[in-house]
Design a protein around this motif. Structure first.
Motif, mmCIF file in Angstrom:
data_model
loop_
_atom_site.group_PDB
_atom_site.id
_atom_site.type_symbol
_atom_site.label_atom_id
_atom_site.label_comp_id
_atom_site.label_asym_id
_atom_site.label_seq_id
_atom_site.Cartn_x
_atom_site.Cartn_y
_atom_site.Cartn_z
ATOM 1 N N PRO A 174 0.812 -1.222 0.000
ATOM 2 C CA PRO A 174 0.000 0.000 0.000
ATOM 3 C C PRO A 174 0.846 1.273 0.000
ATOM 4 C CG PRO A 174 -0.786 -1.562 1.640
ATOM 5 C CD PRO A 174 0.540 -2.069 1.166
ATOM 6 N N ALA A 175 2.050 1.190 0.587
ATOM 7 C CA ALA A 175 2.893 2.383 0.656
ATOM 8 C C ALA A 175 4.362 1.978 0.642
ATOM 9 C CB ALA A 175 2.592 3.191 1.920
ATOM 10 N N LEU A 213 -1.259 9.748 8.125
ATOM 11 C CA LEU A 213 -1.251 8.491 8.878
ATOM 12 C C LEU A 213 -2.610 7.811 8.809
ATOM 13 C CD1 LEU A 213 0.233 6.560 10.744
ATOM 14 C CD2 LEU A 213 -0.389 8.040 12.669
ATOM 15 N N LYS A 214 -3.673 8.586 8.911
ATOM 16 C CA LYS A 214 -5.016 8.006 8.815
ATOM 17 C C LYS A 214 -5.248 7.402 7.432
ATOM 18 C CE LYS A 214 -7.023 11.167 12.228
ATOM 19 N NZ LYS A 214 -8.015 12.249 12.468
ATOM 20 N N THR A 215 -4.744 8.074 6.401
ATOM 21 C CA THR A 215 -4.881 7.552 5.038
ATOM 22 C C THR A 215 -4.116 6.247 4.876
ATOM 23 O OG1 THR A 215 -5.156 9.785 4.129
ATOM 24 C CG2 THR A 215 -4.478 8.061 2.601
ATOM 25 N N PRO A 232 14.487 7.419 6.887
ATOM 26 C CA PRO A 232 13.289 7.085 7.677
ATOM 27 C C PRO A 232 13.120 7.939 8.923
ATOM 28 C CG PRO A 232 14.364 5.079 6.930
ATOM 29 C CD PRO A 232 15.282 6.218 6.551
ATOM 30 N N SER A 233 14.224 8.343 9.547
ATOM 31 C CA SER A 233 14.129 9.134 10.779
ATOM 32 C C SER A 233 13.558 10.527 10.546
ATOM 33 C CB SER A 233 15.510 9.247 11.439
ATOM 34 O OG SER A 233 16.406 9.957 10.599
ATOM 35 N N SER A 234 13.444 10.952 9.288
ATOM 36 C CA SER A 234 12.879 12.272 8.998
ATOM 37 C C SER A 234 11.355 12.265 8.991
ATOM 38 C CB SER A 234 13.399 12.780 7.648
ATOM 39 O OG SER A 234 12.994 11.927 6.594
ATOM 40 N N LEU A 235 10.754 11.075 9.211
ATOM 41 C CA LEU A 235 9.298 10.938 9.241
ATOM 42 C C LEU A 235 8.862 10.344 10.573
ATOM 43 C CD1 LEU A 235 8.782 9.383 5.693
ATOM 44 C CD2 LEU A 235 8.377 11.768 6.341
ATOM 45 N N VAL A 248 6.454 5.523 8.980
ATOM 46 C CA VAL A 248 7.486 4.623 8.452
ATOM 47 C C VAL A 248 7.062 3.167 8.607
ATOM 48 C CG1 VAL A 248 9.872 3.847 8.725
ATOM 49 C CG2 VAL A 248 9.323 6.292 8.868
ATOM 50 N N SER A 249 6.433 2.834 9.719
ATOM 51 C CA SER A 249 6.057 1.441 9.978
ATOM 52 C C SER A 249 5.004 0.936 9.005
ATOM 53 C CB SER A 249 5.545 1.300 11.414
ATOM 54 O OG SER A 249 4.315 2.012 11.587
ATOM 55 N N ARG A 250 4.313 1.829 8.329
ATOM 56 C CA ARG A 250 3.282 1.433 7.375
ATOM 57 C C ARG A 250 3.782 1.441 5.932
ATOM 58 N NH1 ARG A 250 1.000 3.203 11.843
ATOM 59 N NH2 ARG A 250 -1.056 2.414 12.473
#
Length: 311
Positions: free
Chosen positions: A28-29, A138-140, A156-159, A164-166
């Motif tokens: 999905p992402a 995040l909801k999306t 990844p640390s910039s988000l 990132v986990s999704r």
């Protein structure tokens, strides 16, 4: 068809994405994480073309949405390119991906795709998401529906960790010298190679895009400042140091001054012996910190130039 034939020096990213395409199992992402100018956006375009099975320009494709950071000017959102095209001044504030843009993304995903098997979204410079936009995104990501999102960011640390986990992480890396030259031979203008210097190539740190940007910036600054790091081999007379500091701060905005300091660091690194070089680099880095802390630029340069010449 080899959809990624134009991507150079990113075998890991190409392998991961090709594997997903061949299996027909798209996440999905995705998070395309790596330095700017190493092919993240190009790879994203190739990936979209592969998903859609369409070559060519996708800018007007009804199922593709490409979001960039924007500036708010009198209540209207503009990308940097839109401001330049309209000959408008670039605001001093940093651009952001804003809540209004994530709402646009949500509206895009709420409609079924027209021509494609799924809706596609790319967020460039995803690290510029403001807090409200990040929470809305995040909801999306929790319920993306028939969609694939690609977030492009330096690390990844910039988000947010929850974002990132999704995402499936697709890593991008600096290119080696051979690959850098191969990319530049494709995209650089004819006058690039006669003018580019070793310091500019080093300033790119394995990023062809950063090297081209450095070269363009180098052309934009006055010729008198282009070789400062090479020229400061003897103490400057006090009056000359003060005049040079005045000229730099009058001719360049703070962003360009920070870039000039980076160029000087590369020039000094290549042209001085190690012990002396370290002391000079420390002086330049201290000047960078002062400029970022909004110390009066002319004072920063006056102190720097008087100290550099005496090392």
């Amino acid at each position: 068809m080899n959809w990624f034939r134009s991507v150079i020096g990113q075998p890991t990213a190409v392998q991961l994405l090709t594997h997903a395409l061949n299996r027909g199992r798209l996440a999905p992402a995705y998070l395309f994480a790596g330095p700017e100018g190493v092919g993240r956006a190009l790879t994203a375009r190739c990936f979209l073309q592969a998903i859609l099975n369409e070559e060519g320009d996708l800018s007007n494709h009804p199922d593709v949405l490409w979001l960039e950071p924007t500036y708010s000017v009198q209540g209207t959102l503009y990308t940097r390119r839109q401001l330049l095209a309209a000959d408008k001044e670039i605001p001093r504030s940093a651009p952001q991906i804003r809540l209004e843009q994530i709402r646009q993304l949500s509206r895009h995903l709420s409609q079924p795709p027209i021509r494609a098997p799924r809706s596609l979204v790319v967020l460039t410079q995803a690290e510029t998401l403001n807090e409200a936009a990040a929470n809305a995104l995040l909801k999306t990501l929790e319920e993306p529906g028939r969609a694939t999102l690609i977030l492009i960011a330096p690390h990844p640390s910039s988000l947010l960790n929850t974002i990132v986990s999704r995402c499936q992480h697709i890593p991008f890396y600096p290119l080696n010298r051979r690959d850098v030259e191969q990319v530049l031979k494709r995209v650089a203008p004819p006058d690039f190679w006669p003018q580019v210097t070793p310091a500019l190539l080093a300033l790119g740190a394995g990023s062809p895009g950063a090297i081209l940007q450095a070269w363009q910036t180098w052309q934009e600054i006055p010729a008198a400042f282009r070789h400062l790091g090479e020229q400061l081999t003897a103490p400057l007379p006090l009056q000359r140091a003060l005049e040079l500091a005045r000229d730099i701060t009058q001719a360049l905005d703070v962003e360009r001054q920070l870039w000039l300091l980076s160029l000087m660091q590369q020039q000094l690194w290549q042209g001085r012996e190690f012990p002396q070089c370290v002391v000079l680099l420390q002086q330049l880095e201290r000047a960078r910190q002062y400029l970022r802390q909004y110390v009066q630029p002319r004072l920063v340069w006056e102190v720097l130039l008087m100290r550099l010449g005496s090392v």
